[in-house]
Design a protein around this motif. Structure first.
Motif, PDB file in Angstrom:
ATOM      1  N   THR A   1       3.998   4.305  -4.181  1.00 31.55           N
ATOM      2  CA  THR A   1       4.307   3.338  -5.241  1.00 31.55           C
ATOM      3  C   THR A   1       5.218   3.902  -6.324  1.00 31.55           C
ATOM      4  OG1 THR A   1       2.354   3.987  -6.531  1.00 31.55           O
ATOM      5  CG2 THR A   1       2.067   2.237  -4.899  1.00 31.55           C
ATOM      6  N   HIS A   2       5.418   5.226  -6.336  1.00 31.96           N
ATOM      7  CA  HIS A   2       6.274   5.887  -7.343  1.00 31.96           C
ATOM      8  C   HIS A   2       5.817   5.566  -8.773  1.00 31.96           C
ATOM      9  CE1 HIS A   2       8.917   6.860  -4.042  1.00 31.96           C
ATOM     10  NE2 HIS A   2       8.990   5.578  -3.720  1.00 31.96           N
ATOM     11  N   GLY A   3       4.540   5.269  -8.920  1.00 34.87           N
ATOM     12  CA  GLY A   3       4.017   4.979 -10.243  1.00 34.87           C
ATOM     13  C   GLY A   3       4.485   3.671 -10.819  1.00 34.87           C
ATOM     14  N   GLU A   4       5.097   2.817  -9.983  1.00 37.66           N
ATOM     15  CA  GLU A   4       5.641   1.547 -10.453  1.00 37.66           C
ATOM     16  C   GLU A   4       4.739   0.395 -10.034  1.00 37.66           C
ATOM     17  OE1 GLU A   4       8.306   1.251 -12.319  1.00 37.66           O
ATOM     18  OE2 GLU A   4       8.771   3.395 -12.284  1.00 37.66           O
ATOM     19  N   PRO A   5       4.883  -0.747 -10.698  1.00 39.70           N
ATOM     20  CA  PRO A   5       4.149  -1.930 -10.240  1.00 39.70           C
ATOM     21  C   PRO A   5       4.501  -2.243  -8.787  1.00 39.70           C
ATOM     22  CG  PRO A   5       5.068  -2.309 -12.416  1.00 39.70           C
ATOM     23  CD  PRO A   5       5.639  -1.006 -11.926  1.00 39.70           C
ATOM     24  N   ILE A   6       3.539  -2.768  -8.050  1.00 41.02           N
ATOM     25  CA  ILE A   6       3.771  -3.109  -6.648  1.00 41.02           C
ATOM     26  C   ILE A   6       3.953  -4.620  -6.518  1.00 41.02           C
ATOM     27  CG2 ILE A   6       2.502  -1.120  -5.782  1.00 41.02           C
ATOM     28  CD1 ILE A   6       0.131  -3.014  -5.275  1.00 41.02           C
ATOM     29  N   SER A   7       4.492  -5.042  -5.398  1.00 44.87           N
ATOM     30  CA  SER A   7       4.736  -6.459  -5.160  1.00 44.87           C
ATOM     31  C   SER A   7       3.638  -7.049  -4.293  1.00 44.87           C
ATOM     32  CB  SER A   7       6.090  -6.633  -4.463  1.00 44.87           C
ATOM     33  OG  SER A   7       6.049  -6.029  -3.168  1.00 44.87           O
ATOM     34  N   PHE A   8       3.609  -8.354  -4.217  1.00 43.71           N
ATOM     35  CA  PHE A   8       2.692  -9.012  -3.292  1.00 43.71           C
ATOM     36  C   PHE A   8       3.049  -8.631  -1.858  1.00 43.71           C
ATOM     37  CE2 PHE A   8       2.879 -12.091  -6.923  1.00 43.71           C
ATOM     38  CZ  PHE A   8       1.585 -11.863  -7.381  1.00 43.71           C
ATOM     39  N   GLU A   9       4.335  -8.443  -1.605  1.00 46.87           N
ATOM     40  CA  GLU A   9       4.772  -8.037  -0.270  1.00 46.87           C
ATOM     41  C   GLU A   9       4.219  -6.661   0.097  1.00 46.87           C
ATOM     42  OE1 GLU A   9       7.352 -11.245  -1.638  1.00 46.87           O
ATOM     43  OE2 GLU A   9       6.716  -9.351  -2.572  1.00 46.87           O
ATOM     44  N   PHE A  10       4.055  -5.773  -0.906  1.00 47.75           N
ATOM     45  CA  PHE A  10       3.466  -4.462  -0.659  1.00 47.75           C
ATOM     46  C   PHE A  10       2.057  -4.627  -0.098  1.00 47.75           C
ATOM     47  CE2 PHE A  10       0.940  -0.789  -1.844  1.00 47.75           C
ATOM     48  CZ  PHE A  10       1.772   0.301  -1.654  1.00 47.75           C
ATOM     49  N   LEU A  11       1.308  -5.576  -0.664  1.00 46.61           N
ATOM     50  CA  LEU A  11      -0.052  -5.823  -0.176  1.00 46.61           C
ATOM     51  C   LEU A  11      -0.028  -6.277   1.276  1.00 46.61           C
ATOM     52  CD1 LEU A  11      -1.684  -7.736  -3.187  1.00 46.61           C
ATOM     53  CD2 LEU A  11      -1.600  -5.269  -2.764  1.00 46.61           C
TER      54      LEU A  11
END
Length: 338
Positions: free
Chosen positions: A253-263
């Protein structure tokens, strides 16, 4: 959510606090001959950062003689408010606006407002003449001023969650004369954690997610690093044995917010959700569920199997320590077994 269980006497294998390198320690102070119990103390030591706000940390050992059976305790650390109440004591002063509803019984009937988690009301605290002041985490920077008023100690996170929990519960048990109650409480929590770990093993892999401002952030195992944020982020993995769906969550995640697509891409068997906005009072209960109510999330295995678990946001994000809160964490995790 499973119901609370009463504390039951059981054996508990204690981890020596003295073995925690760079962490707080507590031991009984040598008593003078014929010294009365009222005058006895417990010696408490921890590594305190003495550097300025924008400077590199510089740690020095701080040692304080803590009076046994203190009559008036001021606590800026919510896990301490929790444990004192669970062991039969009460807190005379605290940042009252920050004490969650489920810990109100830990406060004295006439408890006074000691300020905020970041700023102490020094005039009011001095007027109340406390016997002991406890800080930790957000309030650690208050030490210099508060130590001029009364013995002040830092019971914040030092080491892992379980190490800190055990150290603080046993220390406060000794201070309050409730050693047996402290041991029984830890034994009950150990049993509960073992049961919760068995449940998460059956539930498959998972991903812990913080929802805030409509965005998602993945939490990662703490990798045994100290510090409050690392410990909080790793609670589900480190304490309750959840297998991360991604081998290296932090790198993925590189410490960044994740997307719904990531889920959907990584598709965990279980999603564990902490609503930060509810924890900080910026949103009403159910806000995270609204954010996750979309077509992408509905395609995930967790959604299809009704395995999206919403965790108590105050317990997991604000307090995450103490006896009653740890039982809340256990009960939350056990939702997966229902």
């Amino acid at each position: 959510m499973s119901s609370r269980r009463p504390l039951a006497a059981a054996s508990f294998v204690l981890i020596s606090a003295l073995a925690l390198a760079g962490c707080s320690t507590a031991e009984s102070a040598p008593a003078a001959e014929e010294e009365s119990s009222e005058a006895s103390t417990v010696t408490y030591s921890w590594e305190r950062n003495t550097a300025g706000e924008d400077e590199e940390p510089v740690y020095e050992t701080e040692t304080v003689e803590v009076p046994k059976d203190p009559k008036r305790i001021v606590a800026f650390e919510m896990a301490t408010v929790d444990t004192i109440g669970a062991l039969g004591g009460e807190v005379a002063g605290a940042p009252l606006d920050s004490v969650p509803e489920y810990l109100q019984d830990s406060l004295a009937d006439d408890a006074f407002n000691a300020g905020t988690l970041f700023e102490a009301d020094l005039i009011e605290i001095e007027a109340q003449q406390p016997d002991l002041i406890v800080i930790g985490g957000r309030s650690s920077g208050l030490y210099e001023d508060l130590s001029q008023i009364a013995p002040t100690i830092d019971l914040g996170i030092a080491g892992s969650y379980l190490e800190t929990l055990e150290r603080n519960v046993m220390f406060l048990g000794e201070v309050l004369g409730a050693e047996d109650e402290a041991t029984e409480a830890l034994a009950e929590l150990e049993t509960g954690i073992d049961e919760a770990k068995a449940a998460t093993e059956e539930a498959g892999n998972g991903l812990a997610v913080i929802v805030s401002g409509g965005e998602l952030s993945a939490m990662a195992p703490s990798d045994a690093e100290g510090g409050s944020a690392n410990v909080r982020g790793g609670l589900l993995y480190d304490v309750f044995g959840v297998e991360p769906v991604v081998e290296d969550v932090a790198s993925a995640t590189h410490g960044e917010p994740i997307s719904f697509e990531f889920l959907l891409e990584h598709d965990p068997d279980t999603l564990w959700i902490v609503d930060r906005d509810v924890a900080t009072g910026e949103a009403e209960a159910g806000a995270a569920a609204q954010v996750l109510d979309n077509d992408i999330v509905k395609q995930t295995t967790a959604s299809k199997n009704d395995a999206i678990v919403y965790l108590d946001p105050v317990a997991w994000y604000i307090v995450y320590g103490g006896i009653e809160t740890t039982q809340l964490l256990i009960d939350d995790v056990m939702q997966i077994a229902e």
